[in-house]
Design a protein around this motif. Structure first.
Motif, PDB file in Angstrom:
ATOM      1  N   PHE A 250      -7.761  -6.815  -4.391  1.00 14.55           N
ATOM      2  CA  PHE A 250      -8.304  -6.242  -5.889  1.00 14.55           C
ATOM      3  C   PHE A 250      -7.693  -4.841  -6.145  1.00 14.55           C
ATOM      4  O   PHE A 250      -7.702  -4.475  -7.228  1.00 14.55           O
TER       5      PHE A 250
ATOM      6  N   ASP B 239      -5.082  -3.865  -8.855  1.00 18.57           N
ATOM      7  CA  ASP B 239      -5.448  -4.051 -10.222  1.00 18.57           C
ATOM      8  C   ASP B 239      -6.604  -3.882 -10.686  1.00 18.57           C
ATOM      9  O   ASP B 239      -6.921  -3.987 -12.072  1.00 18.57           O
ATOM     10  N   HIS B 240      -7.686  -3.444  -9.685  1.00 17.31           N
ATOM     11  CA  HIS B 240      -8.806  -3.098 -10.647  1.00 17.31           C
ATOM     12  C   HIS B 240      -9.482  -1.555  -9.725  1.00 17.31           C
ATOM     13  O   HIS B 240      -8.922  -1.283  -8.698  1.00 17.31           O
ATOM     14  N   SER B 241     -10.463  -1.304 -10.193  1.00 14.32           N
ATOM     15  CA  SER B 241     -11.068   0.020  -9.822  1.00 14.32           C
ATOM     16  C   SER B 241     -11.517  -0.112  -8.366  1.00 14.32           C
ATOM     17  O   SER B 241     -12.129  -1.249  -8.120  1.00 14.32           O
TER      18      SER B 241
ATOM     19  N   ILE C 219     -15.289  -1.874  -8.080  1.00  9.89           N
ATOM     20  CA  ILE C 219     -15.643  -3.409  -8.201  1.00  9.89           C
ATOM     21  C   ILE C 219     -16.173  -3.518  -6.734  1.00  9.89           C
ATOM     22  O   ILE C 219     -17.010  -4.476  -6.341  1.00  9.89           O
TER      23      ILE C 219
END
Length: 452
Positions: free
Chosen positions: A184, A187-189, A192
């Motif tokens: 993750f 692609d994500h902060s 999360i």
């Protein structure tokens, strides 16, 4: 006693009530052992995720333009949770010997799950650090309660193995945090990952409903009828527990002096050397867990591979702990712990030398087994070493003192990086700590229970 036992038998099924009760003195493993170990495994898994996730996301946090953290500041924030654990381990280790295990465990899981939610929302590193400290207070209570319950519900001849299985939850939590970070973070902060860490709160009702209280605690507290109801429900014998409790009551009339008992003439030497071992062991573990991805990234490895080393560190600890648990039951905990720490020190030192990816992963794997995996056996060792009345207290205080080392590990590593020392310096520091831990174990005497 027999009449009271008969009075509670109708609460069990007819087939179970006619079965001979299983004793926890030998090798046979009753069903309740798997229930308790499974719940405690989950608690340790949740704790392992909570503690490992900061190291996994640290490279992303250092890259966050909104926070602009220096390595020294990042190391300090890592230690906030560990400082909370220092206090939490001491407090909970003592109060669980007074008030029991189950409710304390459920409360701890609730608090650190909520702290993960607030950490995910934290707008500043200052607030993030404060809430990590509060979560650490609860995290410090999980190990003493889970350890005491696992030891007390495991057959004597299988305690090291069952404890090792339970404690692999901690390492697998670290594996899970690294695995999810690889999936993750690109692609994500990083936030999360903390939202995911709040999910264990959903299991609290299940824990309160199904986790049995410690039989030894209930008997020592003169709550014998409750202990007998639990024993009848799960078809296990508590006669040996009652006999042990009688002996304990002849030695001490209350549990108010459990901490002082650690420093009695017969216990002061093992207490000191256990504390030194925990200090150096946790110094190494949390220093590596916090900084290994960033250190390997600084050495030229991409972010995914750097987090992969953290995954390997924890995975090898989980697998190795089970093997070490079997070896400890066969050859004694002391020998296994000494050898493991020495192997870890060699592997950590060799990480400073450039080598192929295969060799580096192998060295990280041995380091994980010899540090995290060894601490799992060390926890079981101290839990078996001391008497029932001070079992959770002895582990809680040893972990509490060890947390000082855990606090200093990330801080010192962050300072070394900030001071632009050679990258290999941190590896040598952690390797030396592992050697000192091994030496301290050598000086722990054989216990009166015969634990070696």
């Amino acid at each position: 006693m027999d009449s009271s036992s008969q009075s509670v038998k109708p609460s069990t099924s007819g087939s179970e009530s006619n079965l001979p009760k299983k004793s926890l003195e030998g090798y046979a493993i009753p069903k309740v052992t798997f229930l308790v170990v499974g719940i405690c495994w989950f608690a340790m898994f949740s704790e392992g995720y909570d503690l490992a996730i900061y190291g996994a996301v640290l490279p992303a946090i250092l890259d966050d333009p909104a926070w602009k953290l220096s390595p020294a500041m990042a190391g300090s924030i890592a230690s906030y949770a560990l400082f909370g654990m220092l206090i939490g381990a001491v407090i909970s280790g003592t109060i669980t010997d007074i008030f029991g295990r189950k409710k304390v465990m459920a409360l701890c899981i609730t608090i650190f799950s909520i702290s993960m939610i607030i950490a995910a929302l934290a707008p500043t590193p200052q607030l993030f650090g404060i809430i990590r400290f509060i979560g650490g207070l609860a995290l410090g209570g999980v190990i003493p309660t889970a350890s005491a319950l696992t030891i007390e519900y495991s057959p004597i001849k299988r305690r090291s193995l069952m404890y090792a299985i339970m404690y692999t939850g901690y390492a697998m939590g670290g594996v899970f945090s690294a695995f999810l970070s690889i999936l993750f973070l690109a692609d994500h902060s990083w936030r999360i990952m903390f939202w995911i860490g709040a999910l264990p709160i959903l299991a609290v009702p299940f824990i309160l409903k199904f986790l049995p209280e410690s039989l030894e605690f209930l008997v020592v507290k003169n709550r014998v009828s409750e202990a007998e109801q639990i024993a009848n429900k799960y078809n296990i014998s508590i006669e040996n527990i009652k006999e042990a409790a009688k002996k304990e009551k002849m030695k001490v009339k209350s549990t108010s002096n459990t901490v002082a008992e650690l420093f009695s003439k017969q216990n002061i030497r093992p207490t000191i050397f256990f504390w030194i071992t925990f200090f150096m062991g946790l110094f190494t573990i949390y220093g590596l867990t916090t900084w290994l991805p960033q250190m390997m990234r600084s050495a030229g490895y991409p972010l995914g591979s750097s987090i992969g080393f953290l995954l390997m560190l924890n995975f090898s600890a989980a697998v190795g702990a089970i093997l070490a648990g079997v070896a400890a039951d066969k050859w004694g905990s002391k020998k296994v712990i000494i050898i493991s720490y020495l192997l870890a020190s060699i592997s950590i030192a060799l990480l400073s030398v450039k080598a192929s990816m295969l060799v580096v992963y192998g060295l990280v794997g041995v380091a994980g087994f010899g540090t995290i995996g060894t601490t799992l056996i060390l926890n079981a060792y101290i839990s078996k070493y001391f008497d029932t009345k001070i079992r959770a207290t002895s582990l809680g205080w040893a972990l509490g003192f060890g947390r000082i080392g855990a606090i200093l590990g990330p801080i010192l590593a962050g300072l070394v990086i900030s001071w632009n020392f050679n990258l290999s310096t941190n590896f040598y520091i952690f390797a030396l700590a592992a050697v000192i831990a091994a030496i301290a174990v050598i000086f722990i005497p054989k216990s009166k229970q015969g634990e070696v």
